[in-house]
Design an enzyme around this catalytic site. Sequence first.
Site, PDB file in Angstrom:
ATOM      1  N   GLY A  67      42.557  26.150  37.184  1.00 33.18           N
ATOM      2  CA  GLY A  67      42.938  27.309  36.378  1.00 33.18           C
ATOM      3  C   GLY A  67      43.535  28.430  37.211  1.00 33.18           C
ATOM      4  O   GLY A  67      43.564  29.586  36.780  1.00 33.18           O
ATOM      5  N   GLY A 111      46.319  30.882  35.845  1.00 31.03           N
ATOM      6  CA  GLY A 111      46.001  31.720  34.692  1.00 31.03           C
ATOM      7  C   GLY A 111      45.841  33.186  35.039  1.00 31.03           C
ATOM      8  O   GLY A 111      45.975  33.600  36.199  1.00 31.03           O
ATOM      9  N   TYR A 112      45.517  33.968  34.034  1.00 34.50           N
ATOM     10  CA  TYR A 112      45.401  35.424  34.152  1.00 34.50           C
ATOM     11  C   TYR A 112      44.367  35.825  35.207  1.00 34.50           C
ATOM     12  O   TYR A 112      44.674  36.556  36.155  1.00 34.50           O
ATOM     13  CB  TYR A 112      45.035  35.969  32.772  1.00 34.50           C
ATOM     14  CG  TYR A 112      44.800  37.457  32.680  1.00 34.50           C
ATOM     15  CD1 TYR A 112      45.675  38.372  33.244  1.00 34.50           C
ATOM     16  CD2 TYR A 112      43.694  37.941  31.987  1.00 34.50           C
ATOM     17  CE1 TYR A 112      45.462  39.738  33.127  1.00 34.50           C
ATOM     18  CE2 TYR A 112      43.466  39.299  31.854  1.00 34.50           C
ATOM     19  CZ  TYR A 112      44.353  40.202  32.434  1.00 34.50           C
ATOM     20  OH  TYR A 112      44.128  41.547  32.322  1.00 34.50           O
ATOM     21  N   ARG A 147      48.477  20.282  36.071  1.00 35.77           N
ATOM     22  CA  ARG A 147      48.659  19.008  35.374  1.00 35.77           C
ATOM     23  C   ARG A 147      49.931  18.285  35.815  1.00 35.77           C
ATOM     24  O   ARG A 147      49.976  17.058  35.848  1.00 35.77           O
ATOM     25  CB  ARG A 147      48.684  19.234  33.855  1.00 35.77           C
ATOM     26  CG  ARG A 147      47.300  19.219  33.242  1.00 35.77           C
ATOM     27  CD  ARG A 147      47.338  19.419  31.754  1.00 35.77           C
ATOM     28  NE  ARG A 147      47.731  20.765  31.389  1.00 35.77           N
ATOM     29  CZ  ARG A 147      47.750  21.222  30.147  1.00 35.77           C
ATOM     30  NH1 ARG A 147      47.397  20.428  29.155  1.00 35.77           N
ATOM     31  NH2 ARG A 147      48.111  22.450  29.880  1.00 35.77           N
ATOM     32  N   LEU A 161      41.968  18.143  33.104  1.00 38.11           N
ATOM     33  CA  LEU A 161      40.592  18.442  32.697  1.00 38.11           C
ATOM     34  C   LEU A 161      39.947  17.315  31.904  1.00 38.11           C
ATOM     35  O   LEU A 161      38.751  17.059  32.042  1.00 38.11           O
ATOM     36  CB  LEU A 161      40.550  19.720  31.859  1.00 38.11           C
ATOM     37  CG  LEU A 161      40.643  21.065  32.589  1.00 38.11           C
ATOM     38  CD1 LEU A 161      40.651  22.193  31.572  1.00 38.11           C
ATOM     39  CD2 LEU A 161      39.489  21.236  33.567  1.00 38.11           C
ATOM     40  N   ALA A 175      39.411  26.912  34.900  1.00 35.21           N
ATOM     41  CA  ALA A 175      40.251  26.371  33.839  1.00 35.21           C
ATOM     42  C   ALA A 175      39.446  26.111  32.580  1.00 35.21           C
ATOM     43  O   ALA A 175      38.554  25.273  32.551  1.00 35.21           O
ATOM     44  CB  ALA A 175      40.905  25.072  34.307  1.00 35.21           C
ATOM     45  N   SER A 231      31.451  33.356  30.779  1.00 36.43           N
ATOM     46  CA  SER A 231      31.850  34.539  30.018  1.00 36.43           C
ATOM     47  C   SER A 231      30.621  35.273  29.522  1.00 36.43           C
ATOM     48  O   SER A 231      29.534  34.693  29.405  1.00 36.43           O
ATOM     49  CB  SER A 231      32.722  34.129  28.823  1.00 36.43           C
ATOM     50  OG  SER A 231      32.953  35.223  27.951  1.00 36.43           O
ATOM     51  N   LYS A 248      32.037  28.252  25.368  1.00 40.79           N
ATOM     52  CA  LYS A 248      31.667  28.782  26.679  1.00 40.79           C
ATOM     53  C   LYS A 248      30.186  28.562  26.987  1.00 40.79           C
ATOM     54  O   LYS A 248      29.837  28.206  28.120  1.00 40.79           O
ATOM     55  CB  LYS A 248      31.998  30.276  26.763  1.00 40.79           C
ATOM     56  CG  LYS A 248      33.485  30.591  26.673  1.00 40.79           C
ATOM     57  CD  LYS A 248      34.315  29.891  27.750  1.00 40.79           C
ATOM     58  CE  LYS A 248      34.064  30.424  29.142  1.00 40.79           C
ATOM     59  NZ  LYS A 248      34.995  29.833  30.141  1.00 40.79           N
ATOM     60  N   ALA A 261      32.804  40.271  31.055  1.00 29.39           N
ATOM     61  CA  ALA A 261      33.026  40.825  29.729  1.00 29.39           C
ATOM     62  C   ALA A 261      34.516  40.705  29.430  1.00 29.39           C
ATOM     63  O   ALA A 261      35.213  39.917  30.068  1.00 29.39           O
ATOM     64  CB  ALA A 261      32.546  42.276  29.694  1.00 29.39           C
TER      65      ALA A 261
END
Length: 340
Positions: free
Chosen positions: A9, A12-13, A34, A63, A83, A126, A165, A190
Amino acid sequence: MKNTILATGGTGYVGAWVVKGLLEKGHTVRLTVRDKTKKENYRFLSKIAEDSVGSLEIWEADLLKKGSFDKAAKGCDRIVHMASPFRLNVKNAQSDLVDPAVKGTLNVLQAANRSNSVKKVVLTSSIVAVFGDNADQKKLGLTAFTEAHFNNSSTLKHQPYSFSKVQAEKSAWELANQQSDWQLVVMNPAFVMGPSLTQNSQSESLKIMSEILSGKYRSGAPELYLGYVDVRDVAKAHVFGLENETKGRHILSGRVTDMLSFIQLVKEHSQHKNKLPSTFAPKWLLGIVGFYFGITRKFVKNNVGIPIDIDASKSKEKLNLNYLPLEQTVKDMVLQMEAD
C-alpha cells in the site's frame, strides 16, 4: 540500524508518506504493486528515492493471491502492511471491503511466517477497529475510547468499512499470537487529513475534502464528531514503530472536533468560502436525505450529535508523537487541493 522493509500500500495516501519517511531514514524499501509495468503509479516514489539516502525496490504481489508476498518478504527485517481498501460506498461489502482487508492481511502475515527473517510487522488498522458508533462510548460506560476497546457494533450491513477493519485486525492478532518469530504492532489512526504526495490516490479523505470544497455540504454540515490526525503524523508513527521497540495498539488522534468546526478551519484558507456551510444540518433532515451523503438512518441515530472522547496518550508517550495542529493540517491540505 538500516533495515530492509517490505511495504504494501506504499503508493496510497498514507503509504506514500511512510515510504518517504523510511527512504529518508536510509532504509531499503521493497514496494509491492500489482503491476510493476505501470510505472506511472509509483514514479513519484522513485523520484523521492533518488533524492534520499535509502533505496527503493519494486516487487509484484496481489493481496488476494496466496503466497504472492513470499518472495518479497524473504530477506526482509520488517513489514509495514498498509494496503486495504478505504471506500464508504460499495456494492458488495464482502468482496469489495472485507475479503481484501482480511485475506490480504493474512497473506502478508503468512509471508512473514515463511520468510525466516522478518522480526516485526507494523499493521495500519484504524480508529474504527476501536469503536464503530459514537453512541458506543455511552453504551459501554466509557470516559474515553482507548486501545483496550474493539469495535463490536459494526456489521456487514451497518458500517461495513469499519467492520472490515476490525475483522482484519482481529485476524492479524490471532495469527500473530500463534507464532514467536515476529512481533505485531498496530496503528489505529483517526480520520486522516493533510496534503497528499500523489494525485493518483483514491483516498476517501481526499474525496471528502474535495466534496467540502465543491459545496456538497453548503446547506449544512452534519453534527458529526470525529478524531482527526495529520497524515504526516501517521507516517511518523509508522516509521517510529518500525525502528523502535513498541508493543500493541496505538490510537493516533490529534484532536476531536465536530464537522462544522473543521469546515470553519477550511473556510479560513479556501477561495470558495461561499460554498461552505455556516450551520449544522438538522439531524431529522439527515435521517431523511442521508442517502445523498452515503449514510443510513441507523448511522445518523448512533453518531450525529453525539460527542466522543479519544485517549491518544499512548501514542504521545510510546511513539514520541507531538501532533501537528489541526489548523496546519487543514491549511496545507486546502492550499494544495485548490492549487491543483
